[in-house]
Motif scaffolding. Sequence first.
Motif, short mmCIF file in Angstrom:
data_model
loop_
_atom_site.label_atom_id
_atom_site.label_comp_id
_atom_site.label_asym_id
_atom_site.label_seq_id
_atom_site.Cartn_x
_atom_site.Cartn_y
_atom_site.Cartn_z
N MET A 233 37.40 35.19 51.33
CA MET A 233 37.08 36.66 50.97
C MET A 233 35.54 36.86 51.69
SD MET A 233 37.96 36.71 46.66
CE MET A 233 37.14 38.40 46.70
N LEU A 234 34.68 36.02 51.40
CA LEU A 234 33.46 36.38 52.14
C LEU A 234 33.38 36.43 53.46
CD1 LEU A 234 31.30 33.50 50.10
CD2 LEU A 234 31.16 36.15 49.63
N ARG A 235 34.39 35.78 54.46
CA ARG A 235 34.59 36.02 55.66
C ARG A 235 35.15 37.43 55.98
NH1 ARG A 235 36.51 30.72 55.31
NH2 ARG A 235 38.79 31.37 55.68
N ALA A 236 36.01 37.82 55.06
CA ALA A 236 36.47 39.02 55.13
C ALA A 236 35.61 40.30 54.86
CB ALA A 236 37.76 39.33 54.52
N GLY A 237 34.50 39.94 54.50
CA GLY A 237 33.67 41.23 54.02
C GLY A 237 33.51 41.51 52.57
N PHE A 238 34.20 40.63 51.78
CA PHE A 238 33.66 40.75 50.24
C PHE A 238 32.40 40.55 49.97
CE2 PHE A 238 38.73 41.29 50.39
CZ PHE A 238 38.58 42.09 49.54
N THR A 239 31.90 40.95 48.89
CA THR A 239 30.64 40.54 48.67
C THR A 239 30.65 39.33 47.42
OG1 THR A 239 30.64 41.87 46.43
CG2 THR A 239 29.56 42.75 48.58
N GLU A 240 29.37 38.52 47.28
CA GLU A 240 29.36 37.62 46.49
C GLU A 240 29.64 37.93 45.07
OE1 GLU A 240 25.85 35.49 46.43
OE2 GLU A 240 26.01 34.88 48.68
N ASP A 241 29.41 39.25 44.51
CA ASP A 241 30.02 39.95 43.40
C ASP A 241 31.47 40.02 43.19
OD1 ASP A 241 28.84 41.06 40.79
OD2 ASP A 241 29.89 42.69 41.70
N ASP A 242 32.04 40.53 44.44
CA ASP A 242 33.51 40.47 44.20
C ASP A 242 34.18 39.22 43.94
OD1 ASP A 242 33.49 43.19 45.09
OD2 ASP A 242 33.35 42.53 47.22
N VAL A 243 33.58 37.91 44.68
CA VAL A 243 34.07 36.72 44.54
C VAL A 243 33.94 36.18 43.12
CG1 VAL A 243 33.91 34.31 45.34
CG2 VAL A 243 33.80 36.11 47.01
N ASP A 244 32.65 36.47 42.70
CA ASP A 244 32.40 36.03 41.15
C ASP A 244 33.34 36.86 40.33
OD1 ASP A 244 30.63 34.44 39.46
OD2 ASP A 244 30.46 36.49 38.52
N GLN A 245 33.53 38.01 40.28
CA GLN A 245 34.73 38.87 39.51
C GLN A 245 35.98 38.14 39.82
OE1 GLN A 245 35.27 43.03 40.54
NE2 GLN A 245 36.44 43.20 38.49
N VAL A 246 36.62 38.00 40.78
CA VAL A 246 37.96 37.48 40.92
C VAL A 246 38.05 35.93 40.60
CG1 VAL A 246 39.82 36.85 42.43
CG2 VAL A 246 38.57 39.11 42.67
N LEU A 247 37.13 35.20 40.83
CA LEU A 247 37.08 33.76 40.66
C LEU A 247 36.41 33.31 39.08
CD1 LEU A 247 38.73 31.65 42.72
CD2 LEU A 247 37.86 33.94 43.84
N TRP A 248 35.76 34.22 38.58
CA TRP A 248 35.10 33.77 37.39
C TRP A 248 34.99 34.84 36.38
CZ3 TRP A 248 33.42 29.35 35.57
CH2 TRP A 248 32.59 29.21 34.26
N ARG A 249 34.72 35.89 36.54
CA ARG A 249 34.78 37.03 35.49
C ARG A 249 36.03 37.25 34.92
NH1 ARG A 249 30.83 39.32 38.73
NH2 ARG A 249 31.96 41.34 38.76
N ASN A 250 37.25 37.47 35.80
CA ASN A 250 38.32 37.80 35.51
C ASN A 250 39.17 36.87 34.69
OD1 ASN A 250 37.93 40.35 36.77
ND2 ASN A 250 39.25 39.90 38.32
N PRO A 251 39.11 35.78 34.84
CA PRO A 251 39.81 34.64 33.99
C PRO A 251 38.99 34.47 32.76
CG PRO A 251 39.05 33.50 35.95
CD PRO A 251 38.79 34.99 36.11
N VAL A 252 37.83 34.65 32.66
CA VAL A 252 37.04 34.45 31.46
C VAL A 252 37.32 36.03 30.68
CG1 VAL A 252 34.73 35.00 30.50
CG2 VAL A 252 34.88 33.48 32.41
#
Length: 282
Positions: A233-252
Amino acid sequence: MRIFDPHIHMTSRTTDDYQAMYDAGVRALVEPSFWLGQPRTSPVSFFDYFDALLGWEPFRASQYGIAHHCTLALNPKEANDPRCAPVLDALPRYLVKDSVVAVGEIGYDSMTPAEDHALAAQLQLAADHGLPALVHTPHRDKLAGLHRTIDVIRESRLPPEHVLLDHLNETTVKAATDSGCWAGFSIYPDTKMDEDRMVTILQNHGTEKVLVNSAADWGKSDPLKTRKVADAMLRAGFTEDDVDQVLWRNPVAFYGQSGRLQLDVPAPDAVHEGNSILRGGE
């Protein structure tokens, strides 16, 4: 980077996997009950397995600083075996346990009448216990299976926002998101989804109500696939906040609907019921 793997079968993994996952940023996981690769011959074998998901595996995870929760159910494949049917009657005494954050995996394997019954019954149990549901979509006839799954969910008392439709791909993502349910994607080395396909789906469909998991089990799988998706995701231009949403905040957010999610890992005990993870001394 913090990562929550919302679907991984740690019973099948080693302590080295726990260490590698922690080093990669995994701080929480959910372990759904599933098929063990060979038929269970008695409901009692399920109960021993459930007890391990409630005791031994949280103990193992705590040794590596990872919060462990589970989902419990009669899985779709074994729903077809009449020897396993009594599990449905015994589930209520397990679904009240503190670390059970959903009913799952439920859903379809071969789309049989027995699977129809088990799915409807366990959606009812989820509604009765105020729990969300983790739903396994079939690996064969995937789109037809998804539509059949959504029909059963709509007939149930469980609202779609309490349902995670897992093992999705490009052919099923639109119908799943249109249903109002959460969308889950399993990332595998050779089958299901891979990191680059997952990134494309996120680019096309967004990051809302999307969960990414490794579903790592006893087959060819990789417990670090969540981190590999984050890096892609980061290589494709997503932000660290995007990553945190998908990989942390969404499952929480999804499993938090259970009211039982505890993400602070207590200081680990040295032993569980007299046993440790050590072999051959300290």
